[in-house]
Design an enzyme around this catalytic site. Structure first.
Site, PDB file in Angstrom:
ATOM      1  N   ASP A 152       4.983 -10.408   9.735  1.00  0.00           N
ATOM      2  CA  ASP A 152       4.743 -10.541  11.341  1.00  0.00           C
ATOM      3  C   ASP A 152       6.457 -10.924  11.975  1.00  0.00           C
ATOM      4  O   ASP A 152       6.672 -10.926  12.987  1.00  0.00           O
ATOM      5  CB  ASP A 152       4.171 -11.837  12.139  1.00  0.00           C
ATOM      6  CG  ASP A 152       2.791 -11.441  11.620  1.00  0.00           C
ATOM      7  OD1 ASP A 152       2.175 -10.408  11.442  1.00  0.00           O
ATOM      8  OD2 ASP A 152       1.756 -12.466  11.594  1.00  0.00           O
ATOM      9  N   MET A 194       0.291  -4.972  14.396  1.00  0.00           N
ATOM     10  CA  MET A 194      -0.039  -6.498  13.895  1.00  0.00           C
ATOM     11  C   MET A 194       1.262  -7.322  14.639  1.00  0.00           C
ATOM     12  O   MET A 194       1.988  -6.928  14.771  1.00  0.00           O
ATOM     13  CB  MET A 194      -0.138  -6.740  12.549  1.00  0.00           C
ATOM     14  CG  MET A 194      -1.507  -6.263  11.955  1.00  0.00           C
ATOM     15  SD  MET A 194      -1.530  -6.769  10.354  1.00  0.00           S
ATOM     16  CE  MET A 194      -3.464  -6.624   9.909  1.00  0.00           C
ATOM     17  N   ARG A 279      -6.107   8.634  22.915  1.00  0.00           N
ATOM     18  CA  ARG A 279      -6.816   8.178  21.836  1.00  0.00           C
ATOM     19  C   ARG A 279      -6.294   6.627  21.257  1.00  0.00           C
ATOM     20  O   ARG A 279      -4.873   6.639  21.474  1.00  0.00           O
ATOM     21  CB  ARG A 279      -6.553   9.141  20.736  1.00  0.00           C
ATOM     22  CG  ARG A 279      -7.268  10.491  20.893  1.00  0.00           C
ATOM     23  CD  ARG A 279      -8.763  10.278  20.713  1.00  0.00           C
ATOM     24  NE  ARG A 279      -9.192  11.664  21.519  1.00  0.00           N
ATOM     25  CZ  ARG A 279      -9.658  12.602  20.849  1.00  0.00           C
ATOM     26  NH1 ARG A 279      -9.693  12.888  19.564  1.00  0.00           N
ATOM     27  NH2 ARG A 279     -10.151  13.770  21.786  1.00  0.00           N
ATOM     28  N   ASN A 521      27.746   3.540   2.115  1.00  0.00           N
ATOM     29  CA  ASN A 521      28.035   2.147   2.575  1.00  0.00           C
ATOM     30  C   ASN A 521      29.605   1.689   2.071  1.00  0.00           C
ATOM     31  O   ASN A 521      29.694   0.887   1.584  1.00  0.00           O
ATOM     32  CB  ASN A 521      26.900   1.091   2.225  1.00  0.00           C
ATOM     33  CG  ASN A 521      27.344  -0.229   2.884  1.00  0.00           C
ATOM     34  OD1 ASN A 521      27.603  -0.069   4.324  1.00  0.00           O
ATOM     35  ND2 ASN A 521      26.889  -1.227   2.388  1.00  0.00           N
ATOM     36  N   ARG A 555      11.208   5.852 -23.591  1.00  0.00           N
ATOM     37  CA  ARG A 555      12.392   6.759 -23.015  1.00  0.00           C
ATOM     38  C   ARG A 555      13.314   5.789 -22.467  1.00  0.00           C
ATOM     39  O   ARG A 555      12.948   4.907 -21.859  1.00  0.00           O
ATOM     40  CB  ARG A 555      12.075   7.809 -22.176  1.00  0.00           C
ATOM     41  CG  ARG A 555      12.529   9.067 -22.454  1.00  0.00           C
ATOM     42  CD  ARG A 555      11.879  10.211 -21.960  1.00  0.00           C
ATOM     43  NE  ARG A 555      11.608  11.240 -22.780  1.00  0.00           N
ATOM     44  CZ  ARG A 555      10.961  12.405 -22.560  1.00  0.00           C
ATOM     45  NH1 ARG A 555      10.464  12.568 -21.251  1.00  0.00           N
ATOM     46  NH2 ARG A 555      10.915  13.360 -23.243  1.00  0.00           N
ATOM     47  N   ARG A 644      16.886  10.676 -21.309  1.00  0.00           N
ATOM     48  CA  ARG A 644      16.884  11.613 -20.386  1.00  0.00           C
ATOM     49  C   ARG A 644      17.977  11.262 -19.247  1.00  0.00           C
ATOM     50  O   ARG A 644      17.938  10.036 -19.061  1.00  0.00           O
ATOM     51  CB  ARG A 644      15.692  11.835 -20.127  1.00  0.00           C
ATOM     52  CG  ARG A 644      14.616  12.532 -20.962  1.00  0.00           C
ATOM     53  CD  ARG A 644      15.116  13.958 -21.161  1.00  0.00           C
ATOM     54  NE  ARG A 644      13.955  14.561 -22.078  1.00  0.00           N
ATOM     55  CZ  ARG A 644      13.900  14.647 -23.399  1.00  0.00           C
ATOM     56  NH1 ARG A 644      14.592  13.804 -24.044  1.00  0.00           N
ATOM     57  NH2 ARG A 644      12.922  15.133 -23.955  1.00  0.00           N
ATOM     58  N   MET A 651      18.918  14.580  -2.442  1.00  0.00           N
ATOM     59  CA  MET A 651      17.543  14.061  -1.979  1.00  0.00           C
ATOM     60  C   MET A 651      17.797  12.747  -1.203  1.00  0.00           C
ATOM     61  O   MET A 651      17.442  12.036  -0.262  1.00  0.00           O
ATOM     62  CB  MET A 651      16.485  13.879  -2.787  1.00  0.00           C
ATOM     63  CG  MET A 651      16.596  13.010  -4.279  1.00  0.00           C
ATOM     64  SD  MET A 651      15.425  12.487  -4.716  1.00  0.00           S
ATOM     65  CE  MET A 651      15.578  11.070  -4.225  1.00  0.00           C
ATOM     66  N   GLN A 652      19.036  12.080  -1.800  1.00  0.00           N
ATOM     67  CA  GLN A 652      19.591  10.626  -1.122  1.00  0.00           C
ATOM     68  C   GLN A 652      19.894  10.874   0.046  1.00  0.00           C
ATOM     69  O   GLN A 652      19.877   9.756   1.028  1.00  0.00           O
ATOM     70  CB  GLN A 652      20.584   9.799  -2.247  1.00  0.00           C
ATOM     71  CG  GLN A 652      19.826   9.609  -3.535  1.00  0.00           C
ATOM     72  CD  GLN A 652      21.174   9.448  -4.557  1.00  0.00           C
ATOM     73  OE1 GLN A 652      21.488   8.543  -4.670  1.00  0.00           O
ATOM     74  NE2 GLN A 652      21.598  10.419  -5.386  1.00  0.00           N
ATOM     75  N   GLN A 653      20.659  11.909   0.475  1.00  0.00           N
ATOM     76  CA  GLN A 653      21.238  12.197   1.780  1.00  0.00           C
ATOM     77  C   GLN A 653      20.203  12.772   2.900  1.00  0.00           C
ATOM     78  O   GLN A 653      20.213  12.751   3.983  1.00  0.00           O
ATOM     79  CB  GLN A 653      22.150  13.125   1.753  1.00  0.00           C
ATOM     80  CG  GLN A 653      23.677  12.826   1.360  1.00  0.00           C
ATOM     81  CD  GLN A 653      24.795  13.670   1.252  1.00  0.00           C
ATOM     82  OE1 GLN A 653      24.235  14.972   1.656  1.00  0.00           O
ATOM     83  NE2 GLN A 653      25.844  13.284   0.677  1.00  0.00           N
TER      84      GLN A 653
END
Ligand code: ADP
Length: 741
Positions: A152, A194, A279, A521, A555, A644, A651-653
């Site tokens: 909260d 909530m 709704r 950053n 691994r 590996r 995908m980070q951007q």
């Protein structure tokens, strides 16, 4: 030898596990004994096996788990003195006189009462012959450290509580999903979130999702007219092309007389007055559940470590303190005072003194409320008489960062609402030179609040040669009076390039503000840039999955994350995912370090270890590359493990911005518009970069900004988060950390 008990109590919150892990590991590292008290106060009252000594491995592999592995409960016995008497005895049997309590205001109130009574509880136990006088004398003082675990965010004493960020993510994910179905059917949705008597989650989720209307307990709408106002905003939105309408209702929403405003009522109003199909969705417990966000994991880790520090430093013996976070600093306040102030807010709301309730919630909350009131409008205000109309342009620069669109949307709407002309420059500085400039209207940024990427278009082009002349011409042609540059390092450099040429090109003599938006950053004057939180969450989600796959096949993974030569994502990613080692350019990388790591991994796997994760910042070292590290580990791992690499890449951007980034973007945009209004037309106009520093928004003028930049390594010379390295190391390696540094 310190003995510390740790418990989670009351409503569970994501991040509680990370806090428990941090208390256990920091405690053990500091030479203390740490005991988990299972099932909250009930375990303390019942004693026996509910209080257990923890070892390092007991808290392994729990960072990503929602809820709390040591259990939580509501305990009526503890509300009574006889229950607390039993609890005191059980603690003494283990010699525990330091407690870390992770819970909401109820749990912390209980803890505070327990400490106040402690001495008299001991006397009573001695009197009854249940403990010896000597034992009581050794443990005369009980030290309590409270951490607020509550979605909260309703407690005084911290900017944010453990669990609130994750809950916001759950809410924004749900509302984003609802928006798309609402848009398909041109429907209205009323969503209940909530928060008990606190409107934080409702308010912040309204900012983050671009909802049309929000109802919170601290600022009830005006009687008799709010229904009409809400309906007219929704109607106007429809007429202007909006296909979905979302009303967010806080669980404690009420009118000015204190009567509840239910979702059912709001739905009825929409149906009756707008003849809309409405709704209701009550989000309920999904808001509490699931894996904690990156922010919550790191917040909990820092708070847990700070709690142990407060105990072992002997600074607060016999006291009750609350650990909070203000800006990016950990704070210690009197628990009693924080509880008192928290209660005051609740009482103010109860007696319908809303001004006081708002005041107590603090400036950030009030500003957020004002921002939401402006942004939810379907159409801008009419300009006030005498208000100057300015022409302000917005541009994106550098690599795309989640939150750029949110920032543009907020700047455009806030600017239009103030009566200014807002211009969008497409495709970064190359687009600027080419004259790709258009005027925005209110609806042209509709739906941008949650969209990842950059709708304006962005690239890393830094103006050179004839660009300057062309950009100057375009500034003059479009009569641009102020420029907001939203982007990363190359956007900042571009801004400096223009600024440095302002004597040759008078057109550049306009106020320019640089707005930090990059996942890396790595910008001066800003402790956090928009996009970094989203990237960090992508990293953590990936590493969680990689860990599962690594366990299955014994691994070691070398995970490469973005950031060029700035190690922020790597370090925070390691802290949030529990990686054993992190390599940053800032620290350098030596062959001897690698050899040590290989040896410790081989020994670990010999002793039964099943997985290893090393995070490497992409620019950590040009010679010891990710491939090199992987090959080295594969060779040296022999029969014990294979190795590996996982290069997380772009995908980070990508992806939609997290609520944290959306809220930061919106707040920064508000300040940028304010800055423009102040600076445009001044005889000496300032250009600056904006950022959060120690919890406040500050502007750093360009000449200072340049001095803060490490041009060679493309990062700020000072980076606040570097001080978190010892904690990251301690959490991963414990005792071994003492011989590093
Ligand atoms: P939260 O900590 O999430 O606010 P609750 O208010 O339910 O949750 O409190 C959790 C537990 O803390 C209660 O079940 C009770 O054991 C203890 N507690 C709460 N208030 C008090 C109180 N005034 N005195 C003693 N114990 C309390």
């Amino acid at each position: 030898m310190k003995k510390i008990g740790v418990l989670t109590s009351g409503g569970d919150a994501p991040g509680m596990n990370a806090a428990v892990r941090a208390v256990v590991r920091a405690g053990i590292s500091a030479g203390a004994e740490v005991y988990a008290i299972y099932e909250g106060y009930q375990g303390m009252v019942d004693g026996a096996d509910w209080i257990r000594r923890m070892v390092w491995q007991d808290v392994g592999g729990i960072l990503y788990k929602g809820g709390t592995i040591i259990g939580t409960a509501r305990c009526d016995d503890f509300r009574e003195r006889h229950g607390r008497l039993r609890a005191a005895k059980n603690l003494l049997l283990h010699g525990i006189d330091n407690l870390v309590v992770i819970g909401g205001d109820g749990s912390l109130t209980g803890a505070n009462i327990f400490r106040q009574e402690w001495s008299s509880l001991l006397d009573e136990l001695v009197e009854k012959g249940e403990i010896s006088y000597e034992l009581a004398q050794v443990h005369r003082e009980l030290t309590i450290v409270g951490l607020i675990g509550s979605i909260d965010n309703d407690m005084w004493g911290t900017d944010i509580s453990i669990g609130a960020d994750t809950a916001l993510r759950r809410i924004t994910d749900a509302v984003d999903a609802i928006s798309s179905t609402a848009a398909s059917h041109q429907r209205s949705f009323v969503v209940e979130v909530m928060g008990r008597r606190c409107g934080y989650l409702a308010l912040m989720s309204a900012i983050a999702t671009g909802a049309d209307w929000v109802l919170i307990p601290e600022a009830p709408p005006n009687l008799d007219e709010w229904e009409n106002k809400m309906c007219s905003v929704l109607k106007n939105g429809r007429e202007n092309g909006r296909r979905d309408s979302i009303v967010i209702v806080a669980e404690g929403a009420q009118d000015r007389h204190g009567n509840e405003i239910s979702c059912g009522y709001v739905k009825q109003v929409l149906e009756d007055r707008l003849q809309e199909d409405a709704r209701v969705t009550i989000l309920g417990h999904v808001q509490r559940g699931g894996s904690p966000s990156a922010f919550d994991r790191n917040l909990s880790t820092l708070m847990g470590a700070a709690a142990v520090d407060a105990i072992v430093s002997d600074q607060f013996v016999g006291e009750a303190v609350l650990i909070g976070l203000k800006g990016n600093k950990i704070t210690h306040d009197s628990l009693e005072e924080c509880l008192h102030k928290t209660k005051e807010v609740g009482e103010a709301i109860k007696r319908c003194d809303f001004a006081r309730a708002m005041e107590l919630r603090g400036r950030g909350f009030q500003e957020a409320f004002q921002t939401v009131r402006t942004l939810v409008r379907a159409i801008p205000h009419d300009p006030e008489p005498g208000q100057k109309q300015r022409r302000i342009a917005v541009i994106n620069g550098g690599a795309p960062a989640p939150g750029m669109n949110t920032a543009v949307r907020a700047a455009v709407r806030l600017g239009l609402d103030k009566g200014h002309v807002m211009l969008g420059i497409n495709n970064g500085f190359s687009g600027f030179a080419a004259g790709e400039i258009q005027e925005f209207n209110w609806m042209s940024v509709n739906g941008w609040a949650y969209l990842g990427g950059s709708e304006l278009g962005t690239n890393r082009h830094i103006p050179a040669n004839s660009d300057f002349y062309k950009i100057a011409r375009n500034i003059e042609e479009h009569n641009i009076e102020g420029l907001i540059i939203i982007g990363g390092w190359s956007a900042y450099i571009s801004a400096l390039e223009l600024y440095q040429r302002r004597n040759n090109y008078p057109a550049f003599n306009i106020p320019i503000v640089c707005f930090p938006a990059t996942i890396d950053n790595d910008l001066p004057g800003a402790e956090l840039s928009v996009g970094a939180d989203s990237a960090l969450n992508s990293i953590i989600d990936s590493v969680d999955k990689i860990k599962q796959s690594a366990v299955a096949s014994r691994r070691v993974f070398v995970v490469e994350v973005m950031g060029e030569r700035c190690g922020y994502l790597a370090l925070m990613g390691a802290l949030g995912s529990g990686a054993e080692r992190v390599y940053l350019h800032e620290e350098g990388m030596r062959l001897t370090d690698l050899a040590k790591d290989v040896e410790s991994l081989v020994n670990g796997f010999k002793g039964g270890k099943r997985l290893g994760v090393i995070i490497r910042s992409e620019g950590a070292n040009d010679t010891y590359t990710t491939d090199f590290m992987c090959a080295l580990l594969e060779e040296e791992g022999g029969d014990y493990f294979t190795s590996r690499k996982a290069v997380l890449g772009h995908m980070q951007q990508g992806g939609n911005p997290t609520p944290f980034d959306r809220i930061l973007a919106t707040r920064l945009a508000t300040k940028c518009i304010g800055f423009m209004e102040e600076e445009i037309g001044k005889p000496e106009q300032t250009s600056a970069c904006i950022g959060l520093q120690s919890g406040s928004f500050t502007f750093t003028e360009f000449h200072d900004m340049a001095r803060l930049m490490d041009m060679e390594n493309r990062r700020p010379k000072q980076q606040w988060w570097m001080q978190l390295r010892p904690i990251a190391r301690m959490m991963a390696n414990g005792h071994q950390s003492h011989d590093v540094e």
